[in-house]
Write an enzyme that holds these catalytic residues in place. Sequence first.
Site, PDB file in Angstrom:
ATOM      1  CG  ASP A 217       3.410  14.623   1.363  1.00 46.62           C
ATOM      2  OD1 ASP A 217       3.459  14.220   2.541  1.00 46.62           O
ATOM      3  OD2 ASP A 217       2.533  14.272   0.560  1.00 46.62           O
TER       4      ASP A 217
ATOM      5  NE  ARG B 167      -5.951   6.555   2.550  1.00 44.01           N
ATOM      6  CZ  ARG B 167      -4.798   5.924   2.256  1.00 44.01           C
ATOM      7  NH1 ARG B 167      -4.810   4.671   1.882  1.00 44.01           N
ATOM      8  NH2 ARG B 167      -3.656   6.573   2.323  1.00 44.01           N
TER       9      ARG B 167
ATOM     10  CG  MET C 109       5.217   4.272  -3.341  1.00 41.86           C
ATOM     11  SD  MET C 109       4.564   3.757  -1.748  1.00 41.86           S
ATOM     12  CE  MET C 109       3.448   2.457  -2.282  1.00 41.86           C
ATOM     13  N   GLY C 110       5.399   8.291  -4.732  1.00 37.23           N
ATOM     14  CA  GLY C 110       5.357   9.758  -4.732  1.00 37.23           C
ATOM     15  C   GLY C 110       4.423  10.253  -5.820  1.00 37.23           C
ATOM     16  NE  ARG C 111      -1.646   8.836  -5.108  1.00 36.29           N
ATOM     17  CZ  ARG C 111      -1.730   7.740  -4.352  1.00 36.29           C
ATOM     18  NH1 ARG C 111      -1.415   6.571  -4.860  1.00 36.29           N
ATOM     19  NH2 ARG C 111      -2.136   7.814  -3.116  1.00 36.29           N
TER      20      ARG C 111
ATOM     21  CB  THR D 104       3.296  10.380   5.314  1.00 39.32           C
ATOM     22  OG1 THR D 104       3.457  10.207   3.902  1.00 39.32           O
ATOM     23  CG2 THR D 104       3.745  11.784   5.663  1.00 39.32           C
TER      24      THR D 104
ATOM     25  N   GLY E  32      22.894   6.997  -6.755  1.00 40.75           N
ATOM     26  CA  GLY E  32      23.730   7.349  -7.912  1.00 40.75           C
ATOM     27  C   GLY E  32      23.002   7.266  -9.245  1.00 40.75           C
TER      28      GLY E  32
ATOM     29  N   GLY F 157      -2.213   6.288   5.248  1.00 38.33           N
ATOM     30  CA  GLY F 157      -1.156   5.351   4.839  1.00 38.33           C
ATOM     31  C   GLY F 157      -0.220   5.049   6.005  1.00 38.33           C
TER      32      GLY F 157
ATOM     33  CG  ASP G  21       4.221  10.200   0.124  1.00 32.59           C
ATOM     34  OD1 ASP G  21       4.948   9.351  -0.410  1.00 32.59           O
ATOM     35  OD2 ASP G  21       2.983  10.154   0.096  1.00 32.59           O
TER      36      ASP G  21
ATOM     37  N   GLY H 257      -0.815  11.188   7.785  1.00 34.89           N
ATOM     38  CA  GLY H 257      -0.438  12.165   6.771  1.00 34.89           C
ATOM     39  C   GLY H 257      -1.355  13.373   6.762  1.00 34.89           C
ATOM     40  CG  ASP H 258      -2.030  15.614   3.099  1.00 35.89           C
ATOM     41  OD1 ASP H 258      -2.286  14.395   3.046  1.00 35.89           O
ATOM     42  OD2 ASP H 258      -1.982  16.352   2.096  1.00 35.89           O
TER      43      ASP H 258
ATOM     44  NE  ARG I 249       2.246   4.006   1.996  1.00 39.59           N
ATOM     45  CZ  ARG I 249       0.991   3.800   1.617  1.00 39.59           C
ATOM     46  NH1 ARG I 249       0.365   2.700   1.961  1.00 39.59           N
ATOM     47  NH2 ARG I 249       0.368   4.691   0.916  1.00 39.59           N
TER      48      ARG I 249
ATOM     49  CD  GLU J 153      23.552   6.676 -14.418  1.00 32.97           C
ATOM     50  OE1 GLU J 153      22.765   5.795 -14.039  1.00 32.97           O
ATOM     51  OE2 GLU J 153      24.681   6.840 -13.909  1.00 32.97           O
TER      52      GLU J 153
HETATM   53  P1  ADP Z   1      -3.208  10.353   5.031  1.00 33.93           P
HETATM   54  O1  ADP Z   1      -3.426  10.736   6.444  1.00 33.93           O
HETATM   55  O2  ADP Z   1      -2.132   9.325   4.869  1.00 33.93           O
HETATM   56  O3  ADP Z   1      -3.040  11.567   4.133  1.00 33.93           O
HETATM   57  P2  ADP Z   1      -5.949   9.998   3.988  1.00 33.93           P
HETATM   58  O4  ADP Z   1      -5.883  11.175   3.090  1.00 33.93           O
HETATM   59  O5  ADP Z   1      -6.538   8.756   3.455  1.00 33.93           O
HETATM   60  O6  ADP Z   1      -4.497   9.548   4.515  1.00 33.93           O
HETATM   61  O7  ADP Z   1      -6.725  10.430   5.313  1.00 33.93           O
HETATM   62  C1  ADP Z   1      -6.942   9.508   6.359  1.00 33.93           C
HETATM   63  C2  ADP Z   1      -8.316   9.679   6.919  1.00 33.93           C
HETATM   64  O8  ADP Z   1      -8.451  10.983   7.493  1.00 33.93           O
HETATM   65  C3  ADP Z   1      -9.478   9.592   5.933  1.00 33.93           C
HETATM   66  O9  ADP Z   1      -9.838   8.274   5.609  1.00 33.93           O
HETATM   67  C4  ADP Z   1     -10.591  10.292   6.691  1.00 33.93           C
HETATM   68  O10 ADP Z   1     -11.173   9.438   7.635  1.00 33.93           O
HETATM   69  C5  ADP Z   1      -9.815  11.396   7.437  1.00 33.93           C
HETATM   70  N1  ADP Z   1      -9.933  12.653   6.679  1.00 33.93           N
HETATM   71  C6  ADP Z   1      -9.247  13.042   5.580  1.00 33.93           C
HETATM   72  N2  ADP Z   1      -9.671  14.243   5.140  1.00 33.93           N
HETATM   73  C7  ADP Z   1     -10.658  14.624   5.988  1.00 33.93           C
HETATM   74  C8  ADP Z   1     -11.539  15.754   6.073  1.00 33.93           C
HETATM   75  N3  ADP Z   1     -11.484  16.759   5.196  1.00 33.93           N
HETATM   76  N4  ADP Z   1     -12.429  15.797   7.088  1.00 33.93           N
HETATM   77  C9  ADP Z   1     -12.508  14.794   7.977  1.00 33.93           C
HETATM   78  N5  ADP Z   1     -11.733  13.705   7.928  1.00 33.93           N
HETATM   79  C10 ADP Z   1     -10.828  13.602   6.967  1.00 33.93           C
END
Ligand code: ADP
Length: 327
Positions: free
Chosen positions: A133, A75, A173-175, A129, A189, A14, A131, A105-106, A259, A191
């Site tokens: 997180d 992605r 946002m924030g799943r 990101t 502010g 993202g 988020d 992100g993660d 975003r 409620e």
């Molecule tokens: P974000 O980085 O925002 O969390 P994604 O979760 O979509 O976004 O991850 C971005 C890209 O990172 C994925 O499309 C993929 O190419 C790569 N990726 C994510 N997880 C893995 C994994 N376990 N092994 C290899 N590549 C990964």
Amino acid sequence: MSEIKKIAVFTSGGDSPGMNACIRAVVRTSIFMGLEVVGIRQGYQGMLEKNFWNMDSRSVSNIIHLGGTILKTARCLEFKTEEGMQKAYDNLRSENIDALIAIGGDGTATGAERFSKAFGIPVICIPGTIDNDLYGTDFTLGFDTANNTVIEAIDKIRDTADSHDRLFFIEVMGRDSGCIALRSGIAGGAEAILLPERDTAIEELIEKLETGAKRKKSSSIVIVAEGDKNGGAYDVAKRVKEKFNFYDTKVTILGHMQRGGTPSSTDRVLACRFGYAAVKALLAGETQQIVGIRGNSIKLTSLHEALNMHEFKLEEDLMELATILSI
Ligand code: ADP
């Protein structure tokens, strides 16, 4: 002396405001340090397609204020396979790329760690990101801007809510993360704030709104994180309306506007610090680390630790503050 002569930078997953300022910082720090720098367009997908861009200082002119990412993001499922990773590595080697800086992100960090472990290529990640997180940093890149966007929307909605004696449910946002909901809820502010990390019974929410009405509140704003267990803002509004019809009820879903947009000064400075720190870390021989800010100091955390410390805790003091200040 570092072995690294050429590095590549990419954005992945993202997008978030401040990514461009961060790319600029990586490119210019690298050049300042005497390195060659390549931008990879479209993240891991670009590695597979050799979508490389030899960058110089001017490649990143006039982008510090832009949202999104000039390197694009994507992605990429193929990168998750062993064959995909091998192809990406071969493509990087064919360009003599010695090390990587990944902004994302993660998911991006998970891929980067796997890749670095499999092929021994040094990798430093930057948490980009909205988020907030990721473990290892107090703030991720884009979080502040996203909050400002939400607050601006809340302020506008508050004007109309107050004019019409309305109850507004605003979905943000924030799943999995309630960080945006909590911060923007306090700053706007609200409620009440509904978050994925905490179960809020609808009855509890109704009681709060009833108390507010008795205290002569003429309008109310409830922030609902998209991952709240009660469902989205429409579901929550419907259930509240069944039992509480003191106000006219409306719903606003803010969606992807959160975003985008020009990064805040906080995010721009953070982006500059992160980008600079990532290049310095690579040159110091670091790998499989994520850059973060903790207590206004730049810190590195191993990707292993950052990705496995998932018990991310929302600040309880902020939760309490939100409750007290909404009486
Ligand atoms: P974000 O980085 O925002 O969390 P994604 O979760 O979509 O976004 O991850 C971005 C890209 O990172 C994925 O499309 C993929 O190419 C790569 N990726 C994510 N997880 C893995 C994994 N376990 N092994 C290899 N590549 C990964």
